[in-house]
Write an enzyme that holds these catalytic residues in place. Structure first.
Site, mmCIF file in Angstrom:
data_model
loop_
_atom_site.group_PDB
_atom_site.id
_atom_site.type_symbol
_atom_site.label_atom_id
_atom_site.label_comp_id
_atom_site.label_asym_id
_atom_site.label_seq_id
_atom_site.Cartn_x
_atom_site.Cartn_y
_atom_site.Cartn_z
ATOM 1 N N THR A 47 33.918 21.148 -46.666
ATOM 2 C CA THR A 47 34.617 20.937 -45.397
ATOM 3 C C THR A 47 33.702 20.395 -44.303
ATOM 4 O O THR A 47 34.144 19.627 -43.451
ATOM 5 C CB THR A 47 35.248 22.278 -44.938
ATOM 6 O OG1 THR A 47 36.222 22.643 -45.899
ATOM 7 C CG2 THR A 47 35.900 22.173 -43.581
ATOM 8 N N ASP A 119 35.072 18.322 -52.854
ATOM 9 C CA ASP A 119 35.581 19.620 -52.421
ATOM 10 C C ASP A 119 34.987 20.580 -53.441
ATOM 11 O O ASP A 119 35.003 20.296 -54.647
ATOM 12 C CB ASP A 119 37.117 19.627 -52.496
ATOM 13 C CG ASP A 119 37.688 20.928 -51.965
ATOM 14 O OD1 ASP A 119 37.317 21.996 -52.487
ATOM 15 O OD2 ASP A 119 38.500 20.877 -51.027
ATOM 16 N N SER A 120 34.452 21.714 -53.018
ATOM 17 C CA SER A 120 33.693 22.529 -53.976
ATOM 18 C C SER A 120 34.573 23.095 -55.088
ATOM 19 O O SER A 120 34.062 23.559 -56.102
ATOM 20 C CB SER A 120 32.924 23.635 -53.263
ATOM 21 O OG SER A 120 33.781 24.666 -52.860
ATOM 22 N N SER A 121 35.893 23.031 -54.937
ATOM 23 C CA SER A 121 36.765 23.462 -56.036
ATOM 24 C C SER A 121 36.611 22.530 -57.232
ATOM 25 O O SER A 121 36.963 22.887 -58.355
ATOM 26 C CB SER A 121 38.227 23.455 -55.592
ATOM 27 O OG SER A 121 38.362 24.237 -54.450
ATOM 28 N N THR A 151 32.656 25.867 -49.148
ATOM 29 C CA THR A 151 32.519 27.324 -49.172
ATOM 30 C C THR A 151 33.229 27.967 -50.370
ATOM 31 O O THR A 151 32.852 29.048 -50.793
ATOM 32 C CB THR A 151 33.107 27.943 -47.885
ATOM 33 O OG1 THR A 151 34.462 27.508 -47.745
ATOM 34 C CG2 THR A 151 32.317 27.546 -46.668
ATOM 35 N N ASP A 152 34.263 27.268 -50.912
ATOM 36 C CA ASP A 152 35.082 27.909 -51.943
ATOM 37 C C ASP A 152 34.266 28.370 -53.153
ATOM 38 O O ASP A 152 34.485 29.461 -53.678
ATOM 39 C CB ASP A 152 36.204 26.964 -52.397
ATOM 40 C CG ASP A 152 37.261 26.791 -51.317
ATOM 41 O OD1 ASP A 152 37.268 27.600 -50.368
ATOM 42 O OD2 ASP A 152 38.078 25.854 -51.421
HETATM 43 N N1 ASN Z 1 37.789 23.578 -49.815
HETATM 44 C C1 ASN Z 1 36.552 23.544 -49.108
HETATM 45 C C2 ASN Z 1 35.441 23.468 -50.144
HETATM 46 O O1 ASN Z 1 35.090 24.454 -50.727
HETATM 47 C C3 ASN Z 1 36.413 24.772 -48.250
HETATM 48 C C4 ASN Z 1 35.254 24.744 -47.277
HETATM 49 O O2 ASN Z 1 34.240 24.124 -47.476
HETATM 50 N N2 ASN Z 1 35.360 25.466 -46.176
HETATM 51 O O3 ASN Z 1 34.947 22.384 -50.389
#
Ligand code: ASN
Length: 593
Positions: A47, A119-121, A151-152
């Site tokens: 993000t 996106d970390s997902s 963050t995910d």
């Molecule tokens: N969906 C985002 C990720 O993990 C969430 C984030 O970074 N806050 O890439």
């Protein structure tokens, strides 16, 4: 827990203006010398660098460095211009510089953007390998590393990297944000600034995670909130550092590799691993299906302190059959906080089925540890099971068997406390922390191993510097006491410590020509910093002019290329030849050919 306060700068930007470094440089050696440090920022996505797109927020490539350049707390444009930052050798054009910190450090950081940004997902172990390879390729060029990440799955990546980075000696900090850095109100700026300050100013040789003013051990965290800026929790270990008005680092908690081996990375983690969360009524068929080949390792997320039903022979039978087939099962609790223990009969039953207790590891760390241990070549199954029981990177709490000598047992500290009318634990710890650096430096100077061990037994941190930033390792390297150097390294002393003038222990050993010490430091991964290498050609020419073969050989042992020209373009070889030093000429023919 004793804490050492590193007063001096504030993560929220209490830094000097861009006109002040010139003053620091001018005053130079007489006053506080400014030290430049280099940090590599590996941007993987998340993000922090996202922009709204038709399908929702997504990362956008080639945007971050240009945006950061316009934010004064993240880039000092005046300093960059004055010092010709972009033209300096070895610096890439996506290099930025922070304003001078109150610790008189200039953090120059370069952004390396991975492609595609994710996106970390969407992250997989292939991306972990990629990050690890970049860390290895750039390890000697930078003082510290920041990894920008979504963050995910940040807790998974942080856990994985903590195992993949073997014999780590430098600070690696993962960070990201909940709101893109391009938005007016966001947490990206302060998270990035804090991560850079930790990576650039302190040797905390761990894979850490910095978020919302706290530095955590990476393999202890879990994401707990999707909406708050305070997104992470480290339920079983207090933060390594708090960045409030003052920076407070819990040095006692910092994990150290304590080795004389060089940094290396382990890639190709085992992917036949998984997380299985039990729930009331889980069927044996579901468990059986999950444990099917090619599954090799499973983290079983159990109830409370490691309990599973002991009135379900069908379930236990499937677990037992799997462990008999050499599937490794690690027991972790579903609770956010606490540890797996053998308090209940329901927990003991799992042990009997061959399940390994995972103490207080997070499921993320347990999965990464399994994946790492199962991919280690040349180990028997028994050795792998043993490794899983051990604390490899501070990922779990093990209760020490040997009772430690405590502060209260130290006669010396007790005497001081008596004279100062001090009795409480915290004040005693503060005295110890204040006295350890100078005492340890004296012990290192005198080669007094017993005194060093005594200080260690009191919980003293042998990596701390004295008033001049000099650590016991610096002193031992000047003295050339190989035994003390080895002991300090094996006790976790860092080869990357810099004193107030930016000198490393390796530089000290070169100056005093202690070749055996240089060799040991090099084995441990020591190298000269970019600042130390700045005028090395001229120094080599001067040694060549003086016919000093020993001096040249110390530099050569430290990994320096002896062909480097001095300020006037002449190489040491030219200089030695012109000065008529046949021995030096002969030596340079062999080592600088
Ligand atoms: N969906 C985002 C990720 O993990 C969430 C984030 O970074 N806050 O890439």
């Amino acid at each position: 827990m004793a804490e050492q306060k590193d007063k001096g700068f504030n993560a929220l930007g209490r830094s000097l203006s861009s006109t002040e470094p010139a003053l620091a440089l001018e005053i130079g050696g007489g006053c506080r010398a400014m030290v430049e440090v280099r940090v590599l920022v590996i941007n993987t996505g998340g993000t922090i660098g996202m922009v709204p797109q038709s399908e929702g927020l997504a990362p956008e490539a080639n945007k971050l460095a240009a945006a950061l350049r316009k934010i004064p707390i993240l880039h000092d444009a005046v300093y960059a211009k004055e010092t010709d930052l972009y033209c300096r050798s070895g610096l890439r054009d996506d290099t930025l510089v922070l304003p001078l910190s109150e610790q008189n450090k200039r953090i120059i950081y370069t952004i390396l953007e991975l492609s595609p940004l994710l996106d970390s997902s969407n992250m997989t172990p292939a991306e972990w390998d990629d990050i690890a390879k970049h860390l290895q390729a750039n390890y000697e060029k930078y003082d510290g590393f920041v990894i920008l990440h979504g963050t995910d799955t940040m807790a998974y990546t942080a856990s994985a990297l903590s195992f993949m980075c073997e014999n780590l000696g430098k600070t690696i900090v993962l960070t990201g944000s909940q709101v893109p850095i391009y938005e007016l109100r966001n947490d990206g700026r302060s998270n990035l600034l804090g991560a850079l300050l930790f990576a650039g100013q302190f040797v905390i040789p761990e894979v850490c995670l910095y978020f919302y003013n706290k530095l955590y051990r990476g393999n202890r965290v879990t994401k707990v909130d999707t909406e708050s800026f305070n997104a992470f929790s480290s339920p079983n270990l207090p933060p390594l550092a708090n960045a409030e008005v003052d920076i407070t680092i819990n040095w006692e908690t910092v994990w150290r590799a304590s080795t004389t081996r060089k940094f290396e990375i382990h890639t190709n983690m085992n992917s036949n691993v998984g997380l299985l969360r039990i729930f009331p009524g889980i069927t044996a068929a579901a468990v059986k299906a999950f444990l099917q080949s090619p599954m090799e390792g499973v983290v079983l997320e159990t109830y409370g302190s490691g309990n599973a039903p002991n009135n379900r022979p069908d379930l236990l039978d499937e677990l037992k059959k799997a462990t008999d087939r050499n599937v490794v099962i690690l027991n972790c609790t579903q609770c956010l906080r606490g540890t797996v223990s053998l308090v209940y009969a329901t927990g003991k039953t799992l042990m009997d089925a061959g399940v390994i207790p995972g103490a207080d590891m997070t499921p993320e760390a347990a999965l990464a540890k399994l994946s790492y241990v199962l991919s280690k070549p040349g180990l028997t199954l028994a050795e792998k099971r043993q490794m899983l029981n051990e604390n490899l990177r501070g990922e779990m709490t093990v209760v020490p068997i040997r009772t430690q000598i405590t502060l209260k047992d130290s006669k010396f500290i007790q005497e001081i406390a008596r004279y100062l009318f001090i009795s409480c634990k915290e004040e005693l710890a503060a005295i110890r922390d204040a006295l350890t650096p100078p005492l340890a430096c004296v012990a290192a100077k005198n080669g007094d191993l017993e005194a060093l061990k005594a200080l260690q037994n009191m919980g003293g941190n042998l990596s701390c510097g004295d008033y001049d930033g000099r650590t016991p390792l610096h002193v031992a390297c000047c003295e050339g006491n190989l035994e003390v150097v080895r002991h300090l390294l094996e006790s976790g002393a860092t080869v990357y410590a810099k004193d107030r003038l930016g000198a490393t222990p390796l530089m000290n050993a070169i100056k005093f020509r202690h070749n055996d010490v240089i060799s040991l430091l090099r084995t441990t991964g020591a190298h000269l910093s970019s600042q130390e290498l700045l005028n090395v050609g001229t120094e080599l020419c001067s040694l060549a002019f003086n016919g000093d073969v020993d001096g040249l050989s110390a530099w050569q042992m430290a990994g320096v290329n002896l062909k480097q020209p001095g300020y006037d373009g002449n190489t040491p070889f030219h200089v030695a030849k012109a000065a008529g030093h046949a021995r030096v000429v002969q030596y340079l023919k062999t080592f600088a050919a």
